[in-house]
Design a protein around this motif. Structure first.
Motif: not given
Length: 694
Positions: A620-639
């Motif tokens: 399944x695709x990732x679920x934005x509603x359950x995102x854990x951005x401060x701990x997930x290693x799939x996170x990248x940041x744009x400007x």
């Protein structure tokens, strides 16, 4: 029997065969009354089950006489026989469309002295394609013409030896156009431009929420006047007494007499007779006319005939109209109110035209919680496409408040005895005319929609308003019923910024509608919206690479995201041009980099590292509603992601400055949130350690 009244030799079709013999009939029709093979005109109305469908015929006298027998056998087979291998069963409306296209092919073929279809050559077919390119501007229509001609090949087993000798699709470039097969599968309906749909929905909301009560009250008054008898059985003294009371009312209200072209002094005598409930001649008697003349001298005569309905609806604090005329305004305003309701229902539910037209009285239901607060609004109608039966199946759509309000207005617009809410309204000039449909046809609704646009723009011009519906490429945008579903899918998939059509929240509505469609209908709307989202993501990623924004990515998965986007950019550049929707769809289906931009993070999806899904949900695709951005290693940041986090930090700082007013537990939680975000941004390289410590 003449040429048109006999079957081809060696065919099993007899002259008395029912041409709709294997089709299910609508209630009210008997098989014995339907068209037979020997008839010159085949009537298709008995098998049209959708309430909005107009009566259709196959008119064989319009076919050149020498081709008529073979054409009859072909269309009898289309209506009655199982399709050949690889072909699908055609609906009656589609067959009628092929008949019209086939007739144009025969009109082109007739002067060329061919007596049989079997004498046609590949050169003839290619010449017809050149004729189409020169005379038909729409690629979709040209494709439909070619498909109708190809029936002479695909259904050849029913045509004895009178069929074309070669499959036209094997002629390749001389017959088919580039990408015609791919385009045939795509939604070819144009999307309503944002500058058009936004004011259109705003005005539709105004009509349904603010103006509807005035229009409905005016229709009630109009209908009451229509019910008045044209002649009064006891006219004489009774009519004069009622006339005297009516004239006193006009004088007391200081209301001019109704204007018109009948009678004397421009007075609308017919309308006065309707108000008095008598015949016109009774008003022309000297005693009666004296009462009218006395009132005329006192209050004068109006420029037209107006209803007495008081305008209560407001627009910017002022009445939206001064008054509504009996003969002109009411009919137009009822049509516009119907079009406004249609716009809200079709656009904010994703229903097809056939599904909207099958809305009935009592179709709206609501669910509420224990406190009585409404939690769901649902519309029950009929779905047809993809359901496997021409009768349709009952389906449910979860809708928002604007759609529910539109249904309620339609319920009031139609008389209680009328089941179908999109039937011709009782104030229409054609209400009592014989009809073959129980709901407005698609063509009639298209006319109403474009009448609404014209009225809105005329109104804005007369009142100096700027919220008109603008032209597109210097021409008025031509609305049609099929455009709303495509447009809604586009907005849900892309969710452009800004205020679209007031305060409507597309994301909220999309969740509700997906729930309804997934539960009971095969309408496929969810797939359409997801397709638009896929295209939007592909275009966004392509633009990110083109601007080299991916080179500035930061965060745990930044390196992996850059590698994926570099490969994706290479594939985009390989096309040598900006991809169109079809190319981008194929590119994303085959080479999706699985990168999902969002406000706070850009997800570089790796199922093995997800925190938003359970381990068993890898496909399944990732679920934005359950995102854990401060701990997930799939996170990248744009400007822009980094800027959103910095703004969030500033908001926390502002709240913490007022810490004296905060409960201790709340203050501690805010401080913990701030520390976690600072640590995350420091690890991602957005903040320097010194910045984080301050």
């Amino acid at each position: 029997m003449g040429l048109t009244q006999r079957a081809l030799p060696d065919t099993p079709v007899g002259p008395d065969a029912f041409v709709l013999g294997r089709r299910r009939l609508r209630s009210g029709f008997r098989r014995s009354d339907t068209s037979r093979f020997c008839d010159d005109v085949w009537r298709l109305a008995p098998v049209l089950h959708q309430r909005q469908q107009a009566s259709l015929i196959l008119n064989f006298p319009a076919i050149p006489a020498r081709f008529r027998p073979a054409v009859k056998v072909l269309f009898y087979a289309l209506l009655n026989n199982k399709p050949p291998a690889g072909e699908r069963q055609l609906g009656v409306v589609t067959i009628h469309g092929y008949f019209q296209a086939f007739k144009e092919f025969l009109d082109w073929l007739d002067p060329q002295h061919h007596d049989r279809f079997s004498s046609l050559t590949p050169v003839d077919l290619c010449q017809f394609q050149k004729h189409l390119l020169a005379t038909v501007s729409s690629a979709k229509q040209r494709a439909n013409h070619r498909r109708s001609v190809r029936l002479l090949w695909t259904w050849r087993e029913h045509l004895a030896d009178d069929h074309i000798p070669v499959d036209p699709d094997r002629l390749e470039d001389d017959w088919n156009e580039d990408n015609s097969r791919a385009r045939r599968r795509e939604n070819a309906n144009p999307r309503i431009p944002e500058q058009v749909i936004s004011p259109l929905v705003v005005w539709s909301l105004r009509f349904v929420d603010d103006f509807a009560d005035d229009i409905l009250a005016a229709q009630d008054e109009w209908l009451a006047l229509q019910k008045k008898t044209r002649r009064d059985s006891h006219s004489g003294h009774g009519a004069r007494r009622r006339l005297a009371a009516l004239m006193r009312r006009y004088q007391a209200d200081r209301r001019p007499l109704p204007g018109g072209t009948e009678g004397q002094h421009g007075i609308n005598i017919r309308h006065l007779a309707r108000e008095v409930d008598c015949d016109r001649q009774s008003l022309m008697a000297p005693a009666s006319w004296g009462l009218i003349e006395q009132a005329r001298e006192d209050v004068g005569v109006d420029d037209s005939t107006y209803l007495r309905t008081e305008i209560r609806g407001l627009l910017d604090g002022e009445p939206w109209l001064k008054r509504i005329s009996y003969d002109e305004d009411l009919v137009v305003l009822v049509r516009i109110l119907t079009a406004a309701a249609y716009t809200l229902i079709a656009y904010l539910s994703g229903m097809r035209d056939s599904e909207v037209k099958h809305i009935r009285r009592g179709c709206l239901t609501t669910d509420a919680d224990r406190t009585g607060k409404i939690t769901r609004r649902k519309i029950i109608s009929m779905a047809f496409k993809g359901e496997g039966t021409p009768l349709g199946v009952e389906a449910t759509w979860v809708v928002g408040r604007p759609v529910a309000r539109a249904v309620e207005v339609l319920d009031r617009l139609q008389p209680k005895r009328q089941r179908w809410l999109f039937a011709v309204p009782p104030s229409s000039h054609s209400h009592k005319a014989p009809r073959t449909t129980e709901a407005k046809t698609t063509k009639a609704t298209n006319n109403d929609l474009n009448l609404m646009v014209t009225w809105i723009n005329d109104y804005c011009r007369q009142h100096g308003r700027t919220d008109h519906i603008p032209d597109v490429s210097r021409r008025p945008w031509r609305l049609s019923t099929a455009q709303f579903r495509r447009t809604l899918a586009w907005f849900i998939g892309r969710r452009p910024g800004g205020s679209i059509a007031g305060a409507i929240q597309y994301r909220h509505l999309s969740i509700q509608m997906f729930e309804g469609y997934a539960g009971t209908s095969k309408s496929g709307f969810r797939a359409e919206a997801q397709q638009e989202a896929l295209l939007a993501r592909g275009e966004g990623l392509s633009l990110m690479v083109d601007r080299h924004e991916h080179e500035r990515l930061r965060g745990p998965s930044a390196d992996e995201a850059r590698v994926r986007l570099d490969k994706f950019g290479d594939r985009v550049r390989f096309l040598g041009k900006t991809p169109d929707d079809n190319q981008m769809k194929k590119l994303m289906e085959r080479n999706d980099p699985r990168i999902y931009p969002g406000r706070f993070v850009t997800c570089t999806d790796n199922p093995n590292r997800r925190l938003c899904r359970l381990p068993g949900e890898k496909d399944m695709n990732p679920d934005p509603g359950q995102c854990k951005p401060l701990t997930c290693r799939n996170v990248a940041l744009t400007d822009s992601n980094a800027q959103a986090w910095l703004q969030r930090l500033a908001e926390l700082d502002a709240r913490l400055q007022a810490s004296d007013a905060l409960a201790p537990r709340v203050r501690v939680r805010l401080e913990e949130d701030r520390a976690e975000i600072q640590a995350f941004l420091t690890r991602a390289g957005v903040l320097e350690p010194a910045d984080a410590s301050t």
